[in-house]
Design a protein around this motif. Structure first.
Motif, PDB file in Angstrom:
ATOM      1  N   CYS A  17       0.700  -1.221  -0.132  1.00 60.77           N
ATOM      2  CA  CYS A  17       0.063   0.153   0.046  1.00 60.77           C
ATOM      3  C   CYS A  17       0.717   1.115   0.042  1.00 60.77           C
ATOM      4  N   LEU A  18       2.045   1.229   0.104  1.00 61.74           N
ATOM      5  CA  LEU A  18       3.080   2.211   0.195  1.00 61.74           C
ATOM      6  C   LEU A  18       2.871   3.099   1.344  1.00 61.74           C
ATOM      7  N   ASP A  19       2.114   2.813   2.369  1.00 59.48           N
ATOM      8  CA  ASP A  19       1.855   3.546   3.320  1.00 59.48           C
ATOM      9  C   ASP A  19       2.712   3.166   4.891  1.00 59.48           C
ATOM     10  N   VAL A  20       2.683   3.844   5.838  1.00 59.24           N
ATOM     11  CA  VAL A  20       3.067   3.392   7.106  1.00 59.24           C
ATOM     12  C   VAL A  20       2.306   2.065   7.516  1.00 59.24           C
ATOM     13  N   PHE A  21       3.109   1.130   8.104  1.00 57.26           N
ATOM     14  CA  PHE A  21       2.417  -0.217   8.586  1.00 57.26           C
ATOM     15  C   PHE A  21       1.406   0.111   9.434  1.00 57.26           C
ATOM     16  N   THR A  22       0.226  -0.705   9.127  1.00 58.06           N
ATOM     17  CA  THR A  22      -0.807  -0.871   9.951  1.00 58.06           C
ATOM     18  C   THR A  22      -0.952  -2.249  10.611  1.00 58.06           C
ATOM     19  N   ASP A  23      -0.886  -2.619  11.584  1.00 53.01           N
ATOM     20  CA  ASP A  23      -0.847  -4.035  12.056  1.00 53.01           C
ATOM     21  C   ASP A  23       0.428  -4.971  11.225  1.00 53.01           C
ATOM     22  N   PRO A  24       1.553  -4.599  11.374  1.00 59.99           N
ATOM     23  CA  PRO A  24       2.565  -5.019  10.464  1.00 59.99           C
ATOM     24  C   PRO A  24       2.600  -6.573  11.160  1.00 59.99           C
ATOM     25  N   VAL A  25       2.959  -7.575   9.891  1.00 55.75           N
ATOM     26  CA  VAL A  25       3.174  -8.945   9.993  1.00 55.75           C
ATOM     27  C   VAL A  25       4.378  -9.091   9.254  1.00 55.75           C
ATOM     28  N   THR A  26       5.114 -10.338   9.596  1.00 59.44           N
ATOM     29  CA  THR A  26       6.372 -10.699   9.158  1.00 59.44           C
ATOM     30  C   THR A  26       6.242 -12.138   8.290  1.00 59.44           C
ATOM     31  N   ALA A  27       6.594 -12.010   7.070  1.00 63.56           N
ATOM     32  CA  ALA A  27       6.425 -13.049   6.436  1.00 63.56           C
ATOM     33  C   ALA A  27       7.588 -13.841   6.332  1.00 63.56           C
ATOM     34  N   PRO A  28       7.629 -15.439   6.405  1.00 62.04           N
ATOM     35  CA  PRO A  28       8.636 -16.035   6.745  1.00 62.04           C
ATOM     36  C   PRO A  28      10.080 -15.787   6.193  1.00 62.04           C
ATOM     37  N   PHE A  33       4.725  -6.567   6.005  1.00 61.66           N
ATOM     38  CA  PHE A  33       3.582  -5.740   5.343  1.00 61.66           C
ATOM     39  C   PHE A  33       2.477  -5.503   6.634  1.00 61.66           C
ATOM     40  N   CYS A  34       1.597  -4.732   5.774  1.00 59.15           N
ATOM     41  CA  CYS A  34       0.322  -4.732   6.517  1.00 59.15           C
ATOM     42  C   CYS A  34      -0.325  -5.988   6.716  1.00 59.15           C
ATOM     43  N   LYS A  35      -1.148  -6.530   7.589  1.00 58.25           N
ATOM     44  CA  LYS A  35      -1.726  -7.637   7.696  1.00 58.25           C
ATOM     45  C   LYS A  35      -2.801  -7.583   6.841  1.00 58.25           C
ATOM     46  N   THR A  36      -3.647  -6.687   6.716  1.00 58.44           N
ATOM     47  CA  THR A  36      -4.633  -6.703   5.591  1.00 58.44           C
ATOM     48  C   THR A  36      -4.306  -6.716   4.316  1.00 58.44           C
ATOM     49  N   CYS A  37      -3.083  -5.671   4.055  1.00 65.03           N
ATOM     50  CA  CYS A  37      -2.463  -5.910   2.571  1.00 65.03           C
ATOM     51  C   CYS A  37      -2.090  -7.334   2.264  1.00 65.03           C
ATOM     52  N   LEU A  38      -1.275  -7.970   3.012  1.00 66.17           N
ATOM     53  CA  LEU A  38      -0.910  -9.137   2.479  1.00 66.17           C
ATOM     54  C   LEU A  38      -1.773 -10.313   2.334  1.00 66.17           C
ATOM     55  N   ASN A  39      -2.960 -10.084   3.320  1.00 60.03           N
ATOM     56  CA  ASN A  39      -3.971 -11.284   3.183  1.00 60.03           C
ATOM     57  C   ASN A  39      -4.780 -10.836   2.115  1.00 60.03           C
ATOM     58  N   ILE A  65       0.836 -10.604  14.641  1.00 62.68           N
ATOM     59  CA  ILE A  65       1.378  -9.216  14.431  1.00 62.68           C
ATOM     60  C   ILE A  65       2.612  -8.883  15.014  1.00 62.68           C
ATOM     61  N   ASN A  66       3.429  -8.237  14.322  1.00 63.21           N
ATOM     62  CA  ASN A  66       4.800  -7.983  15.032  1.00 63.21           C
ATOM     63  C   ASN A  66       4.833  -6.655  15.825  1.00 63.21           C
ATOM     64  N   ILE A  67       4.725  -7.066  16.977  1.00 60.34           N
ATOM     65  CA  ILE A  67       4.143  -5.993  18.245  1.00 60.34           C
ATOM     66  C   ILE A  67       5.315  -5.173  18.214  1.00 60.34           C
ATOM     67  N   THR A  68       6.675  -5.323  18.344  1.00 60.90           N
ATOM     68  CA  THR A  68       7.721  -4.432  18.184  1.00 60.90           C
ATOM     69  C   THR A  68       7.353  -3.397  17.262  1.00 60.90           C
ATOM     70  N   ARG A  70       5.035  -2.742  15.292  1.00 59.90           N
ATOM     71  CA  ARG A  70       3.896  -2.055  15.380  1.00 59.90           C
ATOM     72  C   ARG A  70       4.027  -0.593  16.168  1.00 59.90           C
ATOM     73  N   GLU A  71       4.675  -1.009  17.496  1.00 61.03           N
ATOM     74  CA  GLU A  71       4.876   0.200  18.403  1.00 61.03           C
ATOM     75  C   GLU A  71       5.806   1.121  17.817  1.00 61.03           C
ATOM     76  N   VAL A  72       6.830   0.589  17.076  1.00 60.73           N
ATOM     77  CA  VAL A  72       7.565   1.619  16.291  1.00 60.73           C
ATOM     78  C   VAL A  72       6.838   2.441  15.227  1.00 60.73           C
ATOM     79  N   ALA A  73       6.073   1.706  14.520  1.00 61.90           N
ATOM     80  CA  ALA A  73       5.139   2.475  13.354  1.00 61.90           C
ATOM     81  C   ALA A  73       4.253   3.445  14.163  1.00 61.90           C
ATOM     82  N   ASP A  74       3.695   3.030  15.314  1.00 61.43           N
ATOM     83  CA  ASP A  74       2.561   4.072  15.939  1.00 61.43           C
ATOM     84  C   ASP A  74       3.568   5.227  16.609  1.00 61.43           C
ATOM     85  N   HIS A  75       4.518   5.013  16.833  1.00 66.98           N
ATOM     86  CA  HIS A  75       5.495   6.208  17.551  1.00 66.98           C
ATOM     87  C   HIS A  75       5.802   7.090  16.284  1.00 66.98           C
ATOM     88  N   TYR A  76       5.844   6.614  15.190  1.00 63.12           N
ATOM     89  CA  TYR A  76       6.249   7.225  13.892  1.00 63.12           C
ATOM     90  C   TYR A  76       5.115   8.131  13.395  1.00 63.12           C
TER      91      TYR A  76
END
Length: 531
Positions: A17-28, A33-39, A65-68, A70-76
């Motif tokens: 989505c080329l936007d700041v992460f929302t609920d980021p997840v990490t692929a293997p 990526f954003c969880k919704t975008c990847l799904n 969800i990659n909690i760490t 997500r916290e960094v993205a929310d802080h940003y």
């Protein structure tokens, strides 16, 4: 797509989505990526592959969800709020196109077509261009109507060149770009530090979990081995007891048979003598009669039968001794168990110091905060919301909201005392009730020898010996508070299955002096690990 742009935007940007992460997840493969975008991407694809590196996965991963991150993205996002409104060209008359740049000198925004003069005309090339914004007036000095191109570090505000020559003449001013880059670097460093701190915290938690799991397994194995030995010992004692009883029973039966046989033999002999005597009673050979009479009347050596006793009582006594021995063995094993438990708990010993701000005005604390006694005289102490005002009690300075902790208190010479732990939120003003429902987990001594656990209802305690030193152990997660007689290594009482909230503080109540009969202090003592 949001128009947010700032420090770390690329590092915190979803490549879908080329936007700041929302609920980021990490692929293997490691990409985020954003969880919704990847799904959505996988829902519209026949295979599950990384949209960035194209690595294909045999089955659809379970995304967490990659909690760490997500916290960094929310802080940003908080540091760089997104612009919600899209800026349109001020020159377009109809069907206004999206603005490409805003000019601070002209105070207008331009689309790609209308921006060309600023890129070609020499005079316009000197104008200050920036990414399009709808609030251009915020970038213009309201006093001098010049672009805010500088930053005053003393006043922490944006200024125009005229402001720098007048109101901020002697201040340190720098170009906005320089200050912006420094702020970007500062935020980037803050974010990186947050990532490092949280990554380290994750590693610490994982290490702690591994150590706890390893210790738990070792503890479990040790306890299984110990109780296995205890069961074997009890079974061995039981077998020996049964064998002893069987042997006693066999010996008693054999003795009975022998005695009966012997008695029957003597009865038979006595009957024969009786017959001989009967026959001799009719003879007139009195000389012969007198010669053999004594031999007939004097029986051969026999037992003194009235003194013969069966061995039943002896068998019972043997049985009682065996039972006593079995009980002693069990008691010894249980004592060893408690002793082992106590040594294990002592590894969680903490340094406890009394908190003078909580002490009732009648209490006198030692200089080092390790002793407390009742002076029966109110002292002039400053007001403290933490202070007990009615009951003569005191808490420790240290509170615990997780894990295990242990401490020991000398109660020697006292006729009354209270010990345990208390919740931070307990009532401190006026009369209080010592019970788990009111946030207290305690035991006490009253009238020299009346011990009790202050549960609901109160549980009287029968102790073999009078404790001189009490050990208090708390396992916060298990909801356990245990009290031990340290010198005899015996368990006094345990509160189990409790639910703790907030911090727990060691609790002390030296009780009244009673004309000096209870003047001895409660003393927090160092733990002797070699005892």
């Amino acid at each position: 797509m949001s128009s947010s742009s700032g420090p770390l935007s690329e590092e915190l940007q979803c490549s879908i989505c080329l936007d700041v992460f929302t609920d980021p997840v990490t692929a293997p493969c490691g990409h985020n990526f954003c969880k919704t975008c990847l799904n959505k991407h996988w829902d519209n694809s026949q295979t599950c592959s990384c949209p960035y590196c194209k690595e294909t996965f045999s089955q659809r991963p379970d995304l967490k969800i990659n909690i760490t991150l997500r916290e960094v993205a929310d802080h940003y996002k908080k540091k760089s709020p997104e612009e919600k409104n899209e800026v349109r060209c001020d020159i377009c008359e109809e069907g206004k196109l999206k603005a490409l740049k805003s000019c601070l000198v002209c105070q207008s925004s331009y689309c790609e077509t209308h921006l060309e003069p600023h890129l070609k005309v020499a005079g316009l090339k000197k104008h200050k261009l920036m990414n399009p914004v709808s609030n251009l007036e915020d970038y213009i000095c309201q006093k001098h109507e010049r672009p805010l191109e500088l930053f005053c570090r003393e006043d922490r505000t944006c200024v125009c060149p005229m402001c720098a020559l007048t109101d901020h003449k002697n201040h340190s001013t720098v170009p906005l770009e320089k200050e912006s880059e420094e702020q970007k670097m500062k935020i980037q460093n803050e974010v990186q530090q947050m990532i490092q701190e949280r990554t380290k915290k994750i590693q610490d938690i994982k290490h702690s979990a591994e150590v706890r799991k390893r210790n738990t397994e070792m503890e479990k194995a040790a306890r299984v081995e110990f109780f296995t030995d205890l069961i074997r010992s009890i079974e061995r004692c039981q077998t020996e007891l049964l064998e002893t009883v069987d042997e006693q029973q066999k010996a008693a039966g054999k003795q009975e048979e022998e005695l009966i046989e012997e008695l029957e033999q003597e009865v038979s002999e006595l009957k024969m003598k009786s017959t001989e005597l009967e026959q001799l009673s009719h003879t007139e050979d009195h000389l012969h009669l007198l010669q053999i009479y004594s031999s007939l009347c004097s029986p051969k050596n026999t037992r003194n039968w009235p003194e013969i006793r069966m061995e039943t009582s002896e068998s019972l006594e043997t049985l009682r001794r065996a039972l006593t021995q079995l009980q002693d063995t069990i008691d010894e094993k249980l004592t060893q168990t408690v002793s082992t438990e106590l040594k294990w708990m002592q590894q969680y010993a903490v340094d406890v110091t009394l908190d003078p701000d909580t002490a009732h005005t009648d209490l006198i604390l030692s200089y080092d905060g390790k002793q407390v006694r009742n002076g029966d005289i109110k002292q002039k102490l400053p007001y403290s919301p933490k202070r007990f005002t009615y009951c003569s009690n005191v808490l420790a300075e240290e509170g615990f909201s997780s894990g295990k902790f242990y401490y020991e208190v000398q109660v020697k010479g006292k006729t009354e005392w209270e010990l345990g732990v208390a919740r931070e939120s307990i009532k401190r003003k006026g009369n209080i009730t010592l019970s788990p429902e009111d946030g207290f987990w305690t035991v006490w001594l009253r009238n020299k020898n009346q011990y009790a656990a202050l549960s609901y209802p109160t549980v009287p305690l029968s102790l073999r010996v009078r404790p001189q030193r009490i050990g208090v152990f708390v396992d916060y997660e298990k909801g356990l508070v245990s009290f031990y007689d340290v010198e005899s290594s015996s368990l006094i009482y345990s509160f189990t299955g409790q639910c703790f909230t907030g911090k727990l503080y060691p609790y002390f109540g030296p009780s009244l002096r009673y004309n000096g009969r209870n003047s001895a202090p409660l003393i927090i003592t160092p733990v002797n690990y070699n005892q």
